[in-house]
Design a protein around this motif. Sequence first.
Motif, PDB file in Angstrom:
ATOM      1  N   TRP A  86       1.229  -1.532   0.130  1.00 19.37           N
ATOM      2  CA  TRP A  86       0.079   0.005   0.046  1.00 19.37           C
ATOM      3  C   TRP A  86       0.995   1.091   0.264  1.00 19.37           C
ATOM      4  CZ3 TRP A  86      -3.803  -1.042   4.257  1.00 19.37           C
ATOM      5  CH2 TRP A  86      -4.771  -2.573   4.236  1.00 19.37           C
ATOM      6  N   LYS A  87       2.000   1.798   0.046  1.00 20.72           N
ATOM      7  CA  LYS A  87       2.714   2.480   0.748  1.00 20.72           C
ATOM      8  C   LYS A  87       3.022   2.428  -0.647  1.00 20.72           C
ATOM      9  CE  LYS A  87       3.088   2.312   5.911  1.00 20.72           C
ATOM     10  NZ  LYS A  87       4.146   2.756   7.043  1.00 20.72           N
TER      11      LYS A  87
ATOM     12  N   LEU B 178      -0.978   5.908   8.025  1.00 20.15           N
ATOM     13  CA  LEU B 178      -0.989   5.600   9.598  1.00 20.15           C
ATOM     14  C   LEU B 178      -0.645   4.240   9.800  1.00 20.15           C
ATOM     15  CD1 LEU B 178      -5.361   5.786   9.835  1.00 20.15           C
ATOM     16  CD2 LEU B 178      -3.256   7.553   9.808  1.00 20.15           C
ATOM     17  N   ILE B 179      -0.066   3.533   8.968  1.00 25.09           N
ATOM     18  CA  ILE B 179       0.865   2.594   9.652  1.00 25.09           C
ATOM     19  C   ILE B 179       1.979   2.998  10.345  1.00 25.09           C
ATOM     20  CG2 ILE B 179       1.771   0.054   9.522  1.00 25.09           C
ATOM     21  CD1 ILE B 179      -1.264   0.116   7.719  1.00 25.09           C
ATOM     22  N   PRO B 180       2.739   2.785  10.808  1.00 25.85           N
ATOM     23  CA  PRO B 180       4.447   2.486  10.833  1.00 25.85           C
ATOM     24  C   PRO B 180       5.253   1.903  10.496  1.00 25.85           C
ATOM     25  CG  PRO B 180       3.395   2.414  13.554  1.00 25.85           C
ATOM     26  CD  PRO B 180       2.252   2.089  12.411  1.00 25.85           C
ATOM     27  N   ASP B 181       5.979   2.095   9.702  1.00 23.71           N
ATOM     28  CA  ASP B 181       6.922   1.598   8.803  1.00 23.71           C
ATOM     29  C   ASP B 181       7.995   0.284  10.053  1.00 23.71           C
ATOM     30  OD1 ASP B 181       6.547   2.533   6.325  1.00 23.71           O
ATOM     31  OD2 ASP B 181       7.798   4.120   7.194  1.00 23.71           O
ATOM     32  N   ARG B 182       7.901  -0.764   9.570  1.00 27.06           N
ATOM     33  CA  ARG B 182       9.256  -1.867   9.691  1.00 27.06           C
ATOM     34  C   ARG B 182       9.975  -1.363  10.429  1.00 27.06           C
ATOM     35  NH1 ARG B 182       7.675  -7.826   9.085  1.00 27.06           N
ATOM     36  NH2 ARG B 182       9.827  -7.619   9.318  1.00 27.06           N
ATOM     37  N   THR B 183      10.862  -2.190  11.630  1.00 23.77           N
ATOM     38  CA  THR B 183      11.912  -1.434  11.704  1.00 23.77           C
ATOM     39  C   THR B 183      13.166  -2.166  12.012  1.00 23.77           C
ATOM     40  OG1 THR B 183      11.362  -0.704  13.831  1.00 23.77           O
ATOM     41  CG2 THR B 183      11.634   0.798  12.829  1.00 23.77           C
ATOM     42  N   ASP B 184      12.460  -3.583  12.556  1.00 25.83           N
ATOM     43  CA  ASP B 184      12.884  -4.963  12.366  1.00 25.83           C
ATOM     44  C   ASP B 184      13.616  -5.649  11.183  1.00 25.83           C
ATOM     45  OD1 ASP B 184      10.210  -5.473  11.963  1.00 25.83           O
ATOM     46  OD2 ASP B 184      10.141  -6.834  13.356  1.00 25.83           O
ATOM     47  N   ALA B 185      13.103  -4.629  10.294  1.00 25.45           N
ATOM     48  CA  ALA B 185      13.161  -6.332   9.038  1.00 25.45           C
ATOM     49  C   ALA B 185      14.361  -5.531   8.552  1.00 25.45           C
ATOM     50  CB  ALA B 185      12.162  -5.679   7.550  1.00 25.45           C
TER      51      ALA B 185
END
Length: 131
Positions: free
Chosen positions: A76-77, A124-131
């Motif tokens: 989506w982003k 509205l969804i925070p980006d993943r930082t653990d990938a």
Amino acid sequence: IGVRLVGSEMCKETGIGLDLNPKRVEEAKANAKAAGVEHLTEFKLGNFYKDDFSDATVVMLYLPQSINYELRPILWKQLKVGARVVSNESDMGPEWPAEKIEKVGTKTIYYWTITEEQKRKAALIPDRTDA
């Protein structure tokens, strides 16, 4: 790999193929060349969680359902409104029902189009930082 090629050949759209396995990337490049769609496709070693595929007009997925669910906000982003997503065998969950579901032999193919609504949800969804 074959589904990606069919999508590009039929639609004359661009596609980017990402795979963690270098052997699969080389196979996909060879298949694209044999099918005469190498100018419409790009296959590279990559990771959906980290790579930019925002220029793709069609994204083909052949992944487990759990990974599709994780990729939903990333798609989506990154993708532009009107870009299409096609998945072999796995849906995107009730939050994003497929526009079309088709049986091809023994396989189930799911189709979606990126809309403004998904772009708003993604914001509205925070980006993943653990990938």
